[in-house]
Design a protein around this motif. Structure first.
Motif, mmCIF file in Angstrom:
data_model
loop_
_atom_site.group_PDB
_atom_site.id
_atom_site.type_symbol
_atom_site.label_atom_id
_atom_site.label_comp_id
_atom_site.label_asym_id
_atom_site.label_seq_id
_atom_site.Cartn_x
_atom_site.Cartn_y
_atom_site.Cartn_z
ATOM 1 N N ASP A 151 129.872 33.465 0.645
ATOM 2 C CA ASP A 151 130.216 34.730 1.310
ATOM 3 C C ASP A 151 129.279 35.866 0.918
ATOM 4 O O ASP A 151 129.663 36.815 0.221
ATOM 5 C CB ASP A 151 131.664 35.108 0.969
ATOM 6 C CG ASP A 151 132.672 34.091 1.469
ATOM 7 O OD1 ASP A 151 132.282 33.141 2.154
ATOM 8 O OD2 ASP A 151 133.870 34.264 1.166
ATOM 9 N N VAL A 152 128.053 35.791 1.386
ATOM 10 C CA VAL A 152 127.059 36.838 1.150
ATOM 11 C C VAL A 152 126.288 37.064 2.445
ATOM 12 O O VAL A 152 125.895 36.104 3.111
ATOM 13 C CB VAL A 152 126.080 36.441 0.016
ATOM 14 C CG1 VAL A 152 124.957 37.467 -0.118
ATOM 15 C CG2 VAL A 152 126.822 36.290 -1.310
ATOM 16 N N ALA A 153 126.071 38.327 2.800
ATOM 17 C CA ALA A 153 125.249 38.659 3.965
ATOM 18 C C ALA A 153 123.792 38.758 3.526
ATOM 19 O O ALA A 153 123.481 39.437 2.538
ATOM 20 C CB ALA A 153 125.705 39.976 4.575
ATOM 21 N N VAL A 154 122.908 38.087 4.246
ATOM 22 C CA VAL A 154 121.497 38.026 3.880
ATOM 23 C C VAL A 154 120.673 38.811 4.903
ATOM 24 O O VAL A 154 120.598 38.426 6.072
ATOM 25 C CB VAL A 154 121.007 36.567 3.804
ATOM 26 C CG1 VAL A 154 119.537 36.530 3.389
ATOM 27 C CG2 VAL A 154 121.854 35.770 2.814
ATOM 28 N N VAL A 155 120.083 39.899 4.435
ATOM 29 C CA VAL A 155 119.223 40.724 5.290
ATOM 30 C C VAL A 155 117.806 40.192 5.174
ATOM 31 O O VAL A 155 117.238 40.125 4.075
ATOM 32 C CB VAL A 155 119.278 42.202 4.858
ATOM 33 C CG1 VAL A 155 118.438 43.055 5.809
ATOM 34 C CG2 VAL A 155 120.721 42.700 4.814
ATOM 35 N N CYS A 156 117.224 39.804 6.297
ATOM 36 C CA CYS A 156 115.921 39.147 6.286
ATOM 37 C C CYS A 156 115.161 39.485 7.560
ATOM 38 O O CYS A 156 115.713 40.062 8.491
ATOM 39 C CB CYS A 156 116.088 37.631 6.156
ATOM 40 S SG CYS A 156 117.016 36.909 7.544
ATOM 41 N N ALA A 157 113.891 39.093 7.596
ATOM 42 C CA ALA A 157 113.078 39.286 8.808
ATOM 43 C C ALA A 157 113.073 37.999 9.623
ATOM 44 O O ALA A 157 112.061 37.620 10.207
ATOM 45 C CB ALA A 157 111.672 39.713 8.437
ATOM 46 N N GLY A 158 114.220 37.324 9.658
ATOM 47 C CA GLY A 158 114.317 36.027 10.324
ATOM 48 C C GLY A 158 114.011 34.919 9.342
ATOM 49 O O GLY A 158 113.934 35.123 8.132
ATOM 50 N N ILE A 209 127.595 46.304 11.186
ATOM 51 C CA ILE A 209 127.345 45.065 10.446
ATOM 52 C C ILE A 209 128.357 44.914 9.313
ATOM 53 O O ILE A 209 128.941 43.836 9.112
ATOM 54 C CB ILE A 209 125.901 45.049 9.905
ATOM 55 C CG1 ILE A 209 124.907 45.001 11.076
ATOM 56 C CG2 ILE A 209 125.689 43.839 8.980
ATOM 57 C CD1 ILE A 209 123.477 45.262 10.678
ATOM 58 N N ALA A 210 128.598 45.986 8.573
ATOM 59 C CA ALA A 210 129.588 45.944 7.487
ATOM 60 C C ALA A 210 130.969 45.616 8.031
ATOM 61 O O ALA A 210 131.742 44.873 7.402
ATOM 62 C CB ALA A 210 129.603 47.280 6.743
ATOM 63 N N GLY A 211 131.298 46.144 9.207
ATOM 64 C CA GLY A 211 132.592 45.841 9.822
ATOM 65 C C GLY A 211 132.733 44.380 10.167
ATOM 66 O O GLY A 211 133.810 43.783 9.984
ATOM 67 N N ALA A 212 131.651 43.775 10.652
ATOM 68 C CA ALA A 212 131.682 42.347 10.968
ATOM 69 C C ALA A 212 131.834 41.506 9.703
ATOM 70 O O ALA A 212 132.582 40.512 9.679
ATOM 71 C CB ALA A 212 130.416 41.954 11.721
ATOM 72 N N MET A 213 131.154 41.904 8.636
ATOM 73 C CA MET A 213 131.291 41.205 7.359
ATOM 74 C C MET A 213 132.736 41.258 6.877
ATOM 75 O O MET A 213 133.317 40.236 6.482
ATOM 76 C CB MET A 213 130.372 41.847 6.308
ATOM 77 C CG MET A 213 128.891 41.673 6.546
ATOM 78 S SD MET A 213 127.887 42.867 5.601
ATOM 79 C CE MET A 213 128.445 42.594 3.918
ATOM 80 N N LYS A 214 133.304 42.453 6.905
ATOM 81 C CA LYS A 214 134.673 42.643 6.417
ATOM 82 C C LYS A 214 135.658 41.810 7.233
ATOM 83 O O LYS A 214 136.530 41.122 6.675
ATOM 84 C CB LYS A 214 135.034 44.128 6.489
ATOM 85 C CG LYS A 214 136.361 44.501 5.843
ATOM 86 C CD LYS A 214 136.556 46.001 5.851
ATOM 87 C CE LYS A 214 137.876 46.406 5.200
ATOM 88 N NZ LYS A 214 137.945 46.063 3.773
ATOM 89 N N ALA A 215 135.504 41.828 8.556
ATOM 90 C CA ALA A 215 136.397 41.044 9.414
ATOM 91 C C ALA A 215 136.268 39.557 9.136
ATOM 92 O O ALA A 215 137.275 38.833 9.055
ATOM 93 C CB ALA A 215 136.093 41.339 10.877
ATOM 94 N N LYS A 216 135.059 39.095 8.973
ATOM 95 C CA LYS A 216 134.818 37.667 8.721
ATOM 96 C C LYS A 216 135.533 37.197 7.458
ATOM 97 O O LYS A 216 136.271 36.203 7.469
ATOM 98 C CB LYS A 216 133.307 37.417 8.590
ATOM 99 C CG LYS A 216 132.907 35.944 8.414
ATOM 100 C CD LYS A 216 131.391 35.843 8.291
ATOM 101 C CE LYS A 216 130.882 34.431 8.522
ATOM 102 N NZ LYS A 216 131.371 33.421 7.605
ATOM 103 N N TRP A 217 135.330 37.927 6.385
ATOM 104 C CA TRP A 217 135.870 37.458 5.106
ATOM 105 C C TRP A 217 137.362 37.761 4.960
ATOM 106 O O TRP A 217 138.066 37.020 4.269
ATOM 107 C CB TRP A 217 135.040 38.047 3.962
ATOM 108 C CG TRP A 217 133.618 37.519 4.008
ATOM 109 C CD1 TRP A 217 133.225 36.264 4.394
ATOM 110 C CD2 TRP A 217 132.419 38.223 3.699
ATOM 111 N NE1 TRP A 217 131.855 36.143 4.338
ATOM 112 C CE2 TRP A 217 131.331 37.329 3.910
ATOM 113 C CE3 TRP A 217 132.141 39.513 3.262
ATOM 114 C CZ2 TRP A 217 130.003 37.702 3.692
ATOM 115 C CZ3 TRP A 217 130.826 39.878 3.042
ATOM 116 C CH2 TRP A 217 129.770 38.979 3.248
#
Length: 304
Positions: A151-158, A209-217
């Motif tokens: 459960d970690v969001a990964v910010v990347c350039a693809g 994006i933070a809202g989607a993370m929160k909803a997911k978890w």
């Protein structure tokens, strides 16, 4: 508390106070570029996160200890020691820890250790993925399985453009990992802002994006999230330049029989040489760009 885990006091205080923290990997220090450029870049990425209102937590294994947040001296040590430090993925961790060795964490292991500490946002360059020719080699990065489970969001350039972007996206879809394009509907290709493939959803703000993370978890939907953040336009490399360099590097990889965990460092190094160092500058700038977005997302997640 995990018996093998050491959380830097500044990072621990931030987590306990619900302040934003952004994880960073250490393979980019030990294996990503030569000394002293690697140390300079690592410290600049940490500074960028601070400037954008979050606390950096560079992650590594030192002396068999899982480190969440490093001192400048520890970053210097990783940079100077370089390739002598073991590039460490999930499979390597039991031996690295038990033998009290040093390990440079990949995307997969950085996610694992971040999750142990309670860090939810991780900024990196590009994720691993399905390698070209994987239908015969079965060469698929452990990063993808970690994204399916941690459960970690990964910010990347693809994903790295040396990989098969289409198959990587198919693998992520099969494992239920959302691929979010930050202000884009197109999957970025690391050195380039665009590929021939789309993302699952475009979200235009850190708050979304933070809202989607929160909803997911909160729904107990296990696994991470890919936040695909295109490289800034002024640093994007022409596909006419980068694509032939990648193709040549892939041919040399095959001719020299390089396999497994050595594949990606070999390919990135050859692409850098073939582009006259331009790819290294692009790589640094996209990491800084991801650090800025990672800090904004971490702030929004703490406020959500």
């Amino acid at each position: 508390m995990n018996a093998y885990l050491d959380i830097h006091p500044e990072v621990k205080a931030a987590l306990e106070a619900n302040q934003p923290v952004v994880a960073l990997e250490s393979t980019i220090i030990s294996h990503g570029m030569p000394y002293p450029d690697n140390v300079t870049t690592a410290l600049k990425v940490e500074e960028t996160i601070r400037e954008n209102g979050a606390i950096p937590a560079t992650i590594a294994i030192i002396g068999g200890r899982l480190k969440v947040g490093l001192t400048h001296e520890e970053i210097e040590y990783l940079g100077k020691t370089g390739l002598a430090i073991t590039k460490t993925s999930r499979r390597d961790m039991p031996v690295i820890i038990s033998k009290k060795m040093d390990g440079a964490t990949t995307v997969a292991t950085t996610m694992m250790i971040a999750a142990m500490a309670g860090v939810k946002v991780f900024a990196t360059g590009g994720i691993g993925g399905v390698h070209r020719g994987a239908e015969t080699t079965f060469d698929i990065s452990a990063d993808l399985q970690e994204l399916a489970n941690t459960d970690v969001a990964v910010v990347c350039a693809g994903c790295k453009s040396i990989l098969d972007i289409g198959l990587t996206l198919e693998y992520l879809e099969t494992n239920g990992v959302p691929v979010i394009g930050y202000q884009t509907k197109v999957m970025p290709a690391f050195y380039n802002r665009e590929s021939d493939f789309g993302v699952d959803y475009q979200l235009d703000t850190a708050e979304e994006i933070a809202g989607a993370m929160k909803a997911k978890w909160e729904m107990n939907l296990k696994g991470g999230m890919v936040v695909a953040n295109p490289i800034p336009e002024q640093f994007s490399m022409s596909r006419d330049l980068i694509d032939p360099a990648i193709e040549q590097a892939l041919r040399e990889l095959d001719e020299q029989g390089v396999k497994g965990k050595e594949s990606t460092p070999f390919l990135l190094s050859r692409v850098k040489e073939l582009t006259g160092g331009d790819s290294l500058e692009s790589n640094i700038e996209l990491v800084l760009n991801n650090a800025r977005l990672g800090a904004a997302i971490a702030k929004s997640y703490c406020a959500a």
